[in-house]
Design a protein around this motif. Structure first.
Motif, PDB file in Angstrom:
ATOM      1  N   LEU A 169       0.820  -1.119   0.038  1.00  0.00           N
ATOM      2  CA  LEU A 169       0.168  -0.005  -0.023  1.00  0.00           C
ATOM      3  C   LEU A 169       0.848   1.166   0.032  1.00  0.00           C
ATOM      4  O   LEU A 169       2.042   1.399   0.571  1.00  0.00           O
ATOM      5  CB  LEU A 169      -0.923   0.016   1.260  1.00  0.00           C
ATOM      6  CG  LEU A 169      -1.940  -1.182   1.561  1.00  0.00           C
ATOM      7  CD1 LEU A 169      -2.581  -0.946   2.647  1.00  0.00           C
ATOM      8  CD2 LEU A 169      -2.729  -1.345   0.165  1.00  0.00           C
ATOM      9  N   ARG A 170       0.189   2.476  -0.670  1.00  0.00           N
ATOM     10  CA  ARG A 170       0.902   3.683  -0.500  1.00  0.00           C
ATOM     11  C   ARG A 170      -0.333   4.657   0.320  1.00  0.00           C
ATOM     12  O   ARG A 170      -1.390   4.729  -0.353  1.00  0.00           O
ATOM     13  CB  ARG A 170       1.448   4.198  -1.792  1.00  0.00           C
ATOM     14  CG  ARG A 170       1.854   5.747  -1.660  1.00  0.00           C
ATOM     15  CD  ARG A 170       2.593   5.943  -3.023  1.00  0.00           C
ATOM     16  NE  ARG A 170       1.656   6.002  -4.222  1.00  0.00           N
ATOM     17  CZ  ARG A 170       0.811   6.833  -4.502  1.00  0.00           C
ATOM     18  NH1 ARG A 170       0.954   8.228  -3.956  1.00  0.00           N
ATOM     19  NH2 ARG A 170       0.051   6.718  -5.402  1.00  0.00           N
ATOM     20  N   HIS A 171       0.127   5.507   1.199  1.00  0.00           N
ATOM     21  CA  HIS A 171      -0.746   6.400   1.756  1.00  0.00           C
ATOM     22  C   HIS A 171      -0.188   8.050   1.159  1.00  0.00           C
ATOM     23  O   HIS A 171       0.826   8.199   1.623  1.00  0.00           O
ATOM     24  CB  HIS A 171      -0.743   6.322   3.307  1.00  0.00           C
ATOM     25  CG  HIS A 171      -1.276   7.313   3.891  1.00  0.00           C
ATOM     26  ND1 HIS A 171      -0.874   8.096   5.079  1.00  0.00           N
ATOM     27  CD2 HIS A 171      -2.589   7.859   3.786  1.00  0.00           C
ATOM     28  CE1 HIS A 171      -1.951   8.871   5.562  1.00  0.00           C
ATOM     29  NE2 HIS A 171      -2.872   8.828   4.777  1.00  0.00           N
ATOM     30  N   ASP A 172      -1.119   8.666   0.825  1.00  0.00           N
ATOM     31  CA  ASP A 172      -0.894  10.077   0.476  1.00  0.00           C
ATOM     32  C   ASP A 172      -1.283  10.964   1.537  1.00  0.00           C
ATOM     33  O   ASP A 172      -2.565  10.977   1.615  1.00  0.00           O
ATOM     34  CB  ASP A 172      -1.734  10.230  -0.968  1.00  0.00           C
ATOM     35  CG  ASP A 172      -1.490  11.881  -1.343  1.00  0.00           C
ATOM     36  OD1 ASP A 172      -0.546  12.445  -0.948  1.00  0.00           O
ATOM     37  OD2 ASP A 172      -2.039  12.301  -1.708  1.00  0.00           O
ATOM     38  N   SER A 173      -0.500  11.349   2.413  1.00  0.00           N
ATOM     39  CA  SER A 173      -0.928  12.010   3.795  1.00  0.00           C
ATOM     40  C   SER A 173      -1.694  13.218   3.219  1.00  0.00           C
ATOM     41  O   SER A 173      -2.465  13.858   4.229  1.00  0.00           O
ATOM     42  CB  SER A 173       0.187  12.429   4.422  1.00  0.00           C
ATOM     43  OG  SER A 173       1.348  12.981   3.911  1.00  0.00           O
ATOM     44  N   ALA A 174      -1.499  13.864   2.134  1.00  0.00           N
ATOM     45  CA  ALA A 174      -2.074  14.925   1.958  1.00  0.00           C
ATOM     46  C   ALA A 174      -3.649  14.796   1.669  1.00  0.00           C
ATOM     47  O   ALA A 174      -4.629  15.401   2.268  1.00  0.00           O
ATOM     48  CB  ALA A 174      -1.744  15.764   0.740  1.00  0.00           C
ATOM     49  N   SER A 175      -4.062  13.832   0.966  1.00  0.00           N
ATOM     50  CA  SER A 175      -5.376  13.638   0.699  1.00  0.00           C
ATOM     51  C   SER A 175      -6.056  12.491   1.447  1.00  0.00           C
ATOM     52  O   SER A 175      -7.277  12.421   1.723  1.00  0.00           O
ATOM     53  CB  SER A 175      -5.464  13.300  -0.895  1.00  0.00           C
ATOM     54  OG  SER A 175      -4.808  11.947  -1.189  1.00  0.00           O
ATOM     55  N   GLY A 176      -5.134  11.675   2.036  1.00  0.00           N
ATOM     56  CA  GLY A 176      -5.811  10.547   3.056  1.00  0.00           C
ATOM     57  C   GLY A 176      -5.857   9.411   1.968  1.00  0.00           C
ATOM     58  O   GLY A 176      -6.303   8.405   2.689  1.00  0.00           O
ATOM     59  N   ASN A 177      -5.650   9.444   0.959  1.00  0.00           N
ATOM     60  CA  ASN A 177      -6.064   8.190  -0.174  1.00  0.00           C
ATOM     61  C   ASN A 177      -5.073   7.210   0.230  1.00  0.00           C
ATOM     62  O   ASN A 177      -3.887   7.289   0.056  1.00  0.00           O
ATOM     63  CB  ASN A 177      -6.013   8.734  -1.540  1.00  0.00           C
ATOM     64  CG  ASN A 177      -7.173   9.623  -1.840  1.00  0.00           C
ATOM     65  OD1 ASN A 177      -8.446   9.644  -1.428  1.00  0.00           O
ATOM     66  ND2 ASN A 177      -7.079  10.419  -2.964  1.00  0.00           N
ATOM     67  N   ILE A 178      -5.508   6.086  -0.175  1.00  0.00           N
ATOM     68  CA  ILE A 178      -4.658   4.905   0.266  1.00  0.00           C
ATOM     69  C   ILE A 178      -4.724   4.020  -1.534  1.00  0.00           C
ATOM     70  O   ILE A 178      -5.904   3.890  -1.794  1.00  0.00           O
ATOM     71  CB  ILE A 178      -5.243   3.929   1.130  1.00  0.00           C
ATOM     72  CG1 ILE A 178      -5.098   4.616   2.649  1.00  0.00           C
ATOM     73  CG2 ILE A 178      -4.557   2.570   1.173  1.00  0.00           C
ATOM     74  CD1 ILE A 178      -5.895   3.910   3.545  1.00  0.00           C
ATOM     75  N   TYR A 179      -3.554   3.864  -1.805  1.00  0.00           N
ATOM     76  CA  TYR A 179      -3.411   3.097  -3.041  1.00  0.00           C
ATOM     77  C   TYR A 179      -2.958   1.694  -2.907  1.00  0.00           C
ATOM     78  O   TYR A 179      -1.836   1.511  -2.219  1.00  0.00           O
ATOM     79  CB  TYR A 179      -2.662   3.778  -3.943  1.00  0.00           C
ATOM     80  CG  TYR A 179      -3.051   5.349  -4.227  1.00  0.00           C
ATOM     81  CD1 TYR A 179      -3.828   5.428  -5.445  1.00  0.00           C
ATOM     82  CD2 TYR A 179      -2.793   6.201  -3.368  1.00  0.00           C
ATOM     83  CE1 TYR A 179      -4.380   6.844  -5.739  1.00  0.00           C
ATOM     84  CE2 TYR A 179      -3.268   7.555  -3.605  1.00  0.00           C
ATOM     85  CZ  TYR A 179      -3.829   7.684  -4.798  1.00  0.00           C
ATOM     86  OH  TYR A 179      -4.573   8.968  -4.961  1.00  0.00           O
ATOM     87  N   ALA A 180      -3.414   0.684  -3.644  1.00  0.00           N
ATOM     88  CA  ALA A 180      -2.811  -0.802  -3.813  1.00  0.00           C
ATOM     89  C   ALA A 180      -1.803  -0.526  -4.992  1.00  0.00           C
ATOM     90  O   ALA A 180      -2.231  -0.084  -5.986  1.00  0.00           O
ATOM     91  CB  ALA A 180      -3.915  -1.912  -3.996  1.00  0.00           C
ATOM     92  N   GLU A 181      -0.692  -1.156  -4.594  1.00  0.00           N
ATOM     93  CA  GLU A 181       0.582  -0.912  -5.732  1.00  0.00           C
ATOM     94  C   GLU A 181       1.212  -2.192  -5.893  1.00  0.00           C
ATOM     95  O   GLU A 181       2.422  -2.059  -6.342  1.00  0.00           O
ATOM     96  CB  GLU A 181       1.439   0.067  -5.348  1.00  0.00           C
ATOM     97  CG  GLU A 181       0.470   1.435  -5.261  1.00  0.00           C
ATOM     98  CD  GLU A 181       1.606   2.856  -5.567  1.00  0.00           C
ATOM     99  OE1 GLU A 181       2.620   2.692  -5.038  1.00  0.00           O
ATOM    100  OE2 GLU A 181       1.114   3.643  -6.010  1.00  0.00           O
ATOM    101  N   GLY A 182       0.778  -3.434  -5.392  1.00  0.00           N
ATOM    102  CA  GLY A 182       1.522  -4.518  -5.598  1.00  0.00           C
ATOM    103  C   GLY A 182       1.010  -5.636  -4.695  1.00  0.00           C
ATOM    104  O   GLY A 182       0.182  -5.242  -3.886  1.00  0.00           O
TER     105      GLY A 182
END
Ligand code: FES
Length: 163
Positions: free
Chosen positions: A135-148
């Motif tokens: 996972l990757r967390h974008d602290s500015a938006s709060g979005n969480i992304y799956a990346e592998g």
């Protein structure tokens, strides 16, 4: 090391930005050499401790679960490193697993997996751990992304379909 020119810097920045914009920022799958998609799977501000959120990744036939734990986890993201995601398919025979009370449980033969320890099997017939998503967390938006994905999703010879 040779100094980098302004043009080289801008070309590198453009490539990185294009990768991010077009969802190509995921890890490379060692088995296929293909790049995992980067997919938004939730927002940390909408998660509640212990309440799982279903989604699919890396394609629609691969069910997964996103959950905020009440403790720090290996591979966890967010300020407390307590947000993790796993494949929802049991590595024993592919039955669905569900999150309950701090663990993933398989309803077929009751294997149990620890989401704070990389999906480690600690009870039951499964000899492999539950596949964990990167996972990757974008602290500015709060979005969480799956990346592998670490580990193989049940029933596959590769997590990414070979076309
Ligand atoms: S299918 Fe999950 S323990 Fe057998």
């Amino acid at each position: 090391m040779a100094p980098i020119s302004r043009r080289q810097f801008l070309q590198g920045s453009s490539a990185s930005m294009a990768l991010a914009l077009f969802g190509l920022a995921g890890r490379v799958d060692a088995a296929t050499g293909k790049r995992y998609p980067s997919v938004k799977i939730g927002n940390i501000r909408e998660l509640k401790v212990g309440e799982p959120v279903p989604f699919t990744y890396p394609d629609s036939s691969s069910p997964c679960t996103l959950v905020m734990l009440d403790q720090t986890a290996i591979g966890g993201v967010g300020n407390l490193k307590n947000v993790v995601a796993f494949s929802s398919l049991c590595p024993h025979m592919g039955c669905p697993v569900s999150y309950s009370k701090g663990r993933f449980v398989c309803g077929c033969h009751y294997s149990m997996f620890d989401p704070s320890k990389n999906g480690q099997t600690y009870q039951g017939l499964a000899s492999q751990w539950l596949a964990q998503l990167i996972l990757r967390h974008d602290s500015a938006s709060g979005n969480i992304y799956a990346e592998g994905i670490e580990g193989l999703v049940y029933g596959r010879i590769s997590n990414l379909k070979v076309s």
